[in-house]
Write an enzyme that holds these catalytic residues in place. Structure first.
Site, PDB file in Angstrom:
ATOM      1  N   GLY A 271       0.817  -1.205   0.000  1.00  0.00           N
ATOM      2  CA  GLY A 271       0.000   0.000   0.000  1.00  0.00           C
ATOM      3  C   GLY A 271       0.846   1.247   0.000  1.00  0.00           C
ATOM      4  N   ALA A 272       1.887   1.252   0.831  1.00  0.00           N
ATOM      5  CA  ALA A 272       2.763   2.416   0.929  1.00  0.00           C
ATOM      6  C   ALA A 272       3.994   2.015   1.734  1.00  0.00           C
ATOM      7  CB  ALA A 272       2.052   3.592   1.597  1.00  0.00           C
ATOM      8  N   MET A 273       5.032   2.876   1.685  1.00  0.00           N
ATOM      9  CA  MET A 273       6.286   2.580   2.368  1.00  0.00           C
ATOM     10  C   MET A 273       6.813   3.834   3.036  1.00  0.00           C
ATOM     11  SD  MET A 273       8.549   0.509   3.273  1.00  0.00           S
ATOM     12  CE  MET A 273       9.951   0.979   4.285  1.00  0.00           C
ATOM     13  N   ASN A 275       9.656   5.111   3.929  1.00  0.00           N
ATOM     14  CA  ASN A 275      11.039   5.564   3.805  1.00  0.00           C
ATOM     15  C   ASN A 275      11.217   6.937   4.449  1.00  0.00           C
ATOM     16  OD1 ASN A 275      11.325   3.373   1.753  1.00  0.00           O
ATOM     17  ND2 ASN A 275      10.040   4.766   0.574  1.00  0.00           N
ATOM     18  N   GLU A 308       1.741   5.867   7.457  1.00  0.00           N
ATOM     19  CA  GLU A 308       3.132   6.018   7.000  1.00  0.00           C
ATOM     20  C   GLU A 308       3.812   7.211   7.677  1.00  0.00           C
ATOM     21  OE1 GLU A 308       4.263   3.523   5.502  1.00  0.00           O
ATOM     22  OE2 GLU A 308       2.295   2.664   5.126  1.00  0.00           O
ATOM     23  N   HIS A 311       4.932   6.312  11.158  1.00  0.00           N
ATOM     24  CA  HIS A 311       6.161   5.515  11.148  1.00  0.00           C
ATOM     25  C   HIS A 311       7.406   6.389  11.308  1.00  0.00           C
ATOM     26  CE1 HIS A 311       5.380   1.325  10.655  1.00  0.00           C
ATOM     27  NE2 HIS A 311       4.722   1.422   9.519  1.00  0.00           N
TER      28      HIS A 311
END
Length: 903
Positions: A271-273, A275, A308, A311
């Protein structure tokens, strides 16, 4: 010594089981990394300069660097050529000094990277995906989360083709080079593991917003998309701004970078990351406007953007020591994004709807996983391929474990624990134990602190506990005794389970529908009306409530305080009383679900014996649903949840032996009964829940549209039974005239789901209207693949969809929209002729050759094959065996199918 080695393909490391008990710290630490990329679609050159030092706590060992499908051209130590060797896919260097600089030069071909891990090309732009083990596909490295380093990244590329060059951190330099090329230099001021590295290069446009934090710092927020999509980024930007503000207000966690970027790509496995500072998203979770996105899309974007961003602290600033600790960041961050979405809902009723939606996902997806061949604890003990453990157990069940911690220490106590967690561990790679210890230490007088060793069994034991409750009323003593017993079935590698710590929210409802004051035996006075949290720690415990002057109806597991299955022998009268009166919205919804499940199971069992009743639903249930629809004070979104029948998947989990066709037939009969018996109410509901103003995706408006959409579906079903063309005609007109995608798609869904002939007219119209909108076309594909199966019509339709000019197996979103949706459509997939299984096995093998992650997830569609009745069971085993026998199967898919076949 200078060598050029082609390490692609040959010499792959064989599949081995990685065990948590075998963890050791790395033999070397990497302090700084300087990466220089000369980006080219077919031959990208990567120069990697690192400063390393030996881990003085360990014996002297060779340096072993991970690599995958890289072309190695040069290795230098302190500027000099050096000898090295290859062990499988690892680059090995011996006889190294205690501190040294290592330079590695490699090339890679991003255009052929169909795995979408490492550096790859999508729509003529470069993207990366490095979690969990993708960085080794970019350069040789200690590709593990406990190696945290400072990164400086220089990107060089053709300026006309790739005008935007992005990486983690802050942009410190940029400019033009010879031959039409340019460069950008980025420095990340924070240490990070390799899985958080990212770069993006391509033709992109940007929505930018300057903000000032509560701390008074200024930041730049940016959302990058392809040209033509900028008008669909406002909601993502607003969601990001809300996320920044919420995390600072709730937990005191401020944005720690000058800029924070989101970039969207249509080719993405997840879905998403998260970084660091450069989040890369699937377009599905960025792009939205009222013409192209549904209310569910808007809600998902808000949640995923929040996830995200959160995170940035829970995952980036403090990360995992090893991948067994994955829930340390994912479970915690899912909990945070759930809390964020609930807080943004505002009203208590909207918060309750969000909680019910989250629990429904857990029970439909995670509970079966806990009972299947891929069952694993929230903190797994072993794996072959870590990508297979990005699961609902790690994420959603992990979030429930964190939620139980908050329940045991209180909302403020949990915030104190978070503060202590960051004070102790900021900038480090730690474990689930470290997190739990911080929450407990910040609340030394709490139940969590007292029970911490036992509570941590939630991390180490797999399976879904069952809580059996029994209530006894003593009129003479004016007391009510609630006995709770817990058990947990054996799972793979864990034949016996020790008792969990289970918080159980409880209320007692009087005959007048009001909560009774709660006073436990031995207490001086009642704590007032409402809910008490009982903490079950033994195999069996009894709790005696005093001062109860008439027999109450117990409301147990209020708010779903623990991820367990509650067993209580409720009568219909008790469930109807809870549905009508409970002050706890979750248990009110749950009462309706229990009533529906009971009736469905009775009919399914009758059908198995050849004596299915003519009507599945009785007047008591239908009357209760009528009252819910007519209730003047219930939220529209809550009504929609109550009237939604339990899914076929959920019903299957309530049975020991599953005939998918019987379940489908019974549930479809229930839908038809609700449509026909409540036709007048559906008309009233539809007319009362129309938009009166402009479109907004807020919780109240979204709830009204959801209930109106449900009404349309039922009105079309009723029309099918009566032959009346009025409501299908109105639905088609609604489809044509709708001012937003939610209403338009709801109307289309009503025609398709009801099987009305007008669907054949609406579907091509929809495609023509949105042929240039990839995400909308995904919905178009998925709606057809997931439609109710009528006489085996869905599999032929799916095969035709795969021949459509807009279908591509290489795009994960498109592949999932057709193939994964079909595999999740029980009656269509589980065909008596086994054609669905044959189709599945062919697609798993085909996908595995190009994208093992997508293939492995599809392979899990038959996790629960052993519950199937014959002939499905034998046919499913044969299909799984066919996949497992493929000689060059990836370790991703091989792990899934071999575990499925194991006893």
């Amino acid at each position: 010594m200078l060598q050029k080695i082609d390490a692609s393909g040959a010499g792959q490391t064989p599949s081995v089981t990685i065990n948590r008990a075998d963890y050791t710290a790395p033999a070397y630490w990497i302090d700084t990394v300087e990466l220089c990329f000369d980006l080219d679609a077919t031959k990208t050159r990567v120069l990697n300069r690192m400063k390393l030092r030996r881990n003085a706590d360990l014996p002297v060992q060779p340096l072993k660097l991970d690599g995958d499908e890289l072309n190695l051209a040069r290795v230098l130590v302190n500027g000099q050529g050096t000898s090295f060797r290859m062990e499988g896919s690892q680059l090995v260097l011996d006889n190294l000094p205690d501190e040294f600089e290592l330079e590695i030069f490699t090339t890679t071909n991003p255009s052929k990277n169909t795995k979408l891990m490492g550096l790859y090309v999508s729509n003529d732009s470069f993207f990366t995906q490095c979690e969990a083990e993708g960085f080794r596909r970019i350069t040789y490295f200690l590709d593990r989360p406990d190696v945290m380093a400072m990164y400086t990244v220089t990107l060089r590329a053709d300026k006309a083709k790739y005008p935007v060059l992005l990486s983690n951190g802050n942009l410190v330099d940029s400019g033009d080079l010879e031959e039409g090329r340019h460069f950008a230099k980025w420095v990340d001021p924070h240490k990070k593991p390799s899985y958080l590295f990212a770069l993006v290069a391509g033709q992109l446009v940007c929505r930018e917003q300057r903000i000032t934090s509560r701390a008074g710092n200024e930041h730049t927020l940016q959302v990058y998309v392809r040209p033509g999509d900028l008008d669909k980024t406002e909601h993502a930007m607003v969601s990001l701004m809300h996320s920044v503000a919420w995390d600072e207000a709730r937990f005191g966690l401020s944005l720690d970078l000058e800029r924070f970027m989101i970039v969207a790509t249509s080719d993405f496995n997840m879905g998403a990351m998260e970084n660091k500072g450069l989040n890369i998203f699937n377009t599905k979770y960025v792009l939205a406007n009222q013409a192209t996105a549904t209310d569910a899309d808007f809600s998902n974007i808000e949640s995923v953007v929040g996830h995200e961003y959160f995170h940035n602290w829970t995952g980036d600033r403090v990360t995992c020591r090893d991948w067994f600790q994955l829930s340390l960041k994912e479970g915690l961050t899912v909990f945070r994004d759930q809390e964020f979405s609930q807080d943004l809902c505002g009203e208590a009723s909207a918060r309750a709807v969000k909680r019910i939606e989250d629990v429904r996902v857990l029970r439909t997806a995670q509970f079966p996983e806990d009972a299947g061949p891929m069952s694993h604890p929230v903190r797994p003990d072993s794996y072959v391929e870590i990508s297979n453990f990005y699961t609902v157990t790690i994420y959603e069940k992990g979030a429930e474990v964190v939620r139980m911690m908050q329940t045991l220490v209180g909302r403020d106590g949990f915030a104190k624990g978070m503060t202590l967690y960051f004070e102790r561990h900021d900038g480090h790679a730690v474990t689930c134990d470290d997190f739990a210890q911080a929450i407990a230490d910040a609340n030394p007088a709490s139940e969590l602190a007292r029970l911490l060793p036992q509570f941590k069994r939630w991390y180490s034991q797999a399976g879904t506990p069952r809580v059996h409750a029994k209530g006894v009323y003593d009129a003479a003593a004016a007391s009510y005794t609630l006995t709770l017993e817990q058990s947990c079935a054996p799972t793979t590698g864990q034949p016996t389970k020790e008792a969990f710590v289970i918080p159980v929210g409880v209320g007692l409802i009087g005959a007048d529908g009001k909560d009774l004051p709660l006073q436990l035996q031995g207490e001086a006075e009642a704590s007032g009306s409402g809910t008490r949290t009982l903490v079950l720690t033994q195999a069996s415990e009894s709790f005696v409530f005093t001062g109860v002057n008439a027999e109450p109806v117990p409301s147990i597991l209020r708010g779903f305080t623990a991820p367990v299955v509650l067993e209580f022998d409720y009568t219909d009268a008790q469930l109807l009383h809870i549905l009508a009166h409970d002050s706890d919205p979750f248990n009110r919804w749950e009462a309706g679900q229990r009533l529906a499940v009971q009736r469905a199971i009775t009919a399914i069992k009758a059908m198995a014996s050849g004596a299915a009743p003519a009507a599945v639903l009785d007047e008591a249930y239908i009357g209760a649903m009528r009252q819910v629809l007519a209730h003047p004070n219930l939220d529209s979104a809550f009504k929609e949840l109550v009237l939604t029948l339990p899914s076929e998947t959920y019903l299957a989990e309530q049975l020991d032996v599953v005939d998918p066709q019987h379940i489908h037939a019974v549930r479809e009969a229930m839908r038809q009964q609700l449509a026909t018996a409540l036709q007048a109410e559906w008309e009233t509901v539809y007319n009362a829940n129309q938009d009166t103003g402009g479109y907004t995706p807020d919780a109240v408006s979204s709830g009204k549209r959801a209930l109106a959409g449900m009404a349309l579906t039922h009105l079309c079903l009723a029309a099918n039974a009566s032959g009346d063309p009025v409501w299908p005609g109105k639905t088609l007109q609604r489809f044509k005239d709708a001012g937003n995608m939610t209403d338009r798609f709801n109307a289309l869904t009503a025609l398709v789901s009801s099987g009305h002939p007008l669907a054949a007219k609406a579907l091509p119209l929809f495609h023509a209207m949105f042929k240039d909108e990839a995400l909308v076309i995904d919905k178009w594909f998925g709606l057809q693949a997931g439609a109710p199966d009528r006489n085996g019509n869905i599999l032929p339709a799916v095969k035709q969809l795969m021949k459509h000019s807009d279908f591509s197996l290489k795009n994960p979103n498109r592949a999932r929209s057709v193939i994964s949706t079909f595999a999740g459509n029980p009656a269509a997939f589980h065909r008596p002729d086994a054609a669905g299984y044959v189709f599945w096995s062919e697609r798993v093998i085909e996908l595995d050759a190009m994208n093992p992650q997508v293939a492995a997830r599809l392979a899990r569609a038959l996790d629960r094959w052993k519950k199937l009745a014959e002939p499905y069971r034998s046919a499913a085993r044969e299909a799984i065996s066919r996949v497992a026998a493929k000689g060059d199967l990836s370790k991703d898919t091989h792990e899934v199918v071999t575990r499925a076949l194991a006893d």
